[in-house]
Enzyme design. Sequence first.
Site, PDB file in Angstrom:
ATOM      1  N   CYS A 181       0.813  -1.223   0.000  1.00 41.88           N
ATOM      2  CA  CYS A 181       0.000   0.000   0.000  1.00 41.88           C
ATOM      3  C   CYS A 181       0.847   1.274   0.000  1.00 41.88           C
ATOM      4  CB  CYS A 181      -0.886   0.046   1.231  1.00 41.88           C
ATOM      5  SG  CYS A 181      -1.878  -1.400   1.517  1.00 41.88           S
TER       6      CYS A 181
HETATM    7  O1  KQY Z   1      -4.203  -0.117   2.315  1.00 41.65           O
HETATM    8  C1  KQY Z   1      -4.195   0.847   1.596  1.00 41.65           C
HETATM    9  N1  KQY Z   1      -4.041   0.722   0.309  1.00 41.65           N
HETATM   10  C2  KQY Z   1      -4.414   2.185   2.122  1.00 41.65           C
HETATM   11  C3  KQY Z   1      -4.782   2.198   3.522  1.00 41.65           C
HETATM   12  C4  KQY Z   1      -5.182   3.562   3.922  1.00 41.65           C
HETATM   13  C5  KQY Z   1      -5.331   3.685   5.367  1.00 41.65           C
HETATM   14  C6  KQY Z   1      -5.507   5.094   5.776  1.00 41.65           C
HETATM   15  N2  KQY Z   1      -5.541   5.219   7.198  1.00 41.65           N
END
Ligand code: KQY
Length: 365
Positions: free
Chosen positions: A357
């Site tokens: 992420c």
């Molecule tokens: O897991 C993701 N691709 C993004 C997570 C965002 C979390 C924001 N607190």
Amino acid sequence: MPTLDSTPRADGFYMPAEWAPHARTWMLWPERPDNWRLGAKPAQATFVAVARAIARFEPVSVGVSAAQYDNACAQLEHPAIRVLEISSDDAWVRDTGPTFVVNGQGAVRGIDWQFNAWGGLQGGLYWPWQRDDQVAAKILAIEGLPRYRTDGFVLEGGAIHVDGEGTLLTTEECLLNPNRNPQWGRAAIEAQLGDYLGVRQIIWLPQGLYNDETDGHIDNFCCFVRPGEVLLAWTDDPQDPNWTRCRAALAVLEQSRDAAGRSLTVHRMPIPGPLHVSAEECAGIDRVAGSQPREAGLRLAASYINFLIVNGGIIAPCFDDPCDAEAAAILRRLFPEREVRMVPGREILLGGGNIHCITQQQPRG
Ligand code: KQY
């Protein structure tokens, strides 16, 4: 560079698999204290460890705010790491950066999906998010790459995985969620993904991992390891809320064919824990109205699936968990030609995601 009014497919472009050669990986520097505990200092140390792990294999570019520029430059000092001033609302470049597409003849372009902080005002994680929505355009401008923009269509890069041969994996929980594209039905979304990513076959898993605050991003739950083979997060504990999710996903995968007509081999990856947020960790997070609340005891959406494939390597999270060794062994077995490096990922997990992420690969083209 221009913003194009055609689509990647019409121009002969498609999204390559993550294992295709990279030019570099992008990251953003964590800073906001209502998401990252203790003023983001523990998270920054973890992002440095991730950036350095990736830099063993390929160049890394890290976007950082003006306020954090000196600190980030000092902490990220490394010959293969470039620090650039890029404002953002948070540090999830998988979702706010461009999805890069290639044409097989050396050209690279980027898709700038509309971003709404994982749900806008219906369950999104913060407001405002306009700096996040500008990240993809800024990265493409820095790289001098043409841009496709999808105004009116919201998507995050963590919501999709492709095999580079025409197949896409996603979840209904995320892409059909009314807080993303309420006016778009499944068929219209499939057509849009085909036009922008060059895919012909879409495999819809019903849900992602339990308590994933992205509404079930696929990149925390299931991924391709090569064409025709996927790796799925798995639990054998019927008390775990993931038990039904894993079995529902497996049922879909076992009856699916990819774009080349292959049935899929499904490998299983244990889910660590269960892991929960501690009271001490919660106490370090600023309380801000409108931001995602964090309560002690909350089940974390921990997953070893949230790894990044880099040139010659795999950068995967570990959690100081009894499953860590098995997870590393599974990755080494599935990627025998790559060096697997595990980086402690709890601080990223506390922010709501993990290594995949916070990274975005730019293909070599
Ligand atoms: O897991 C993701 N691709 C993004 C997570 C965002 C979390 C924001 N607190």
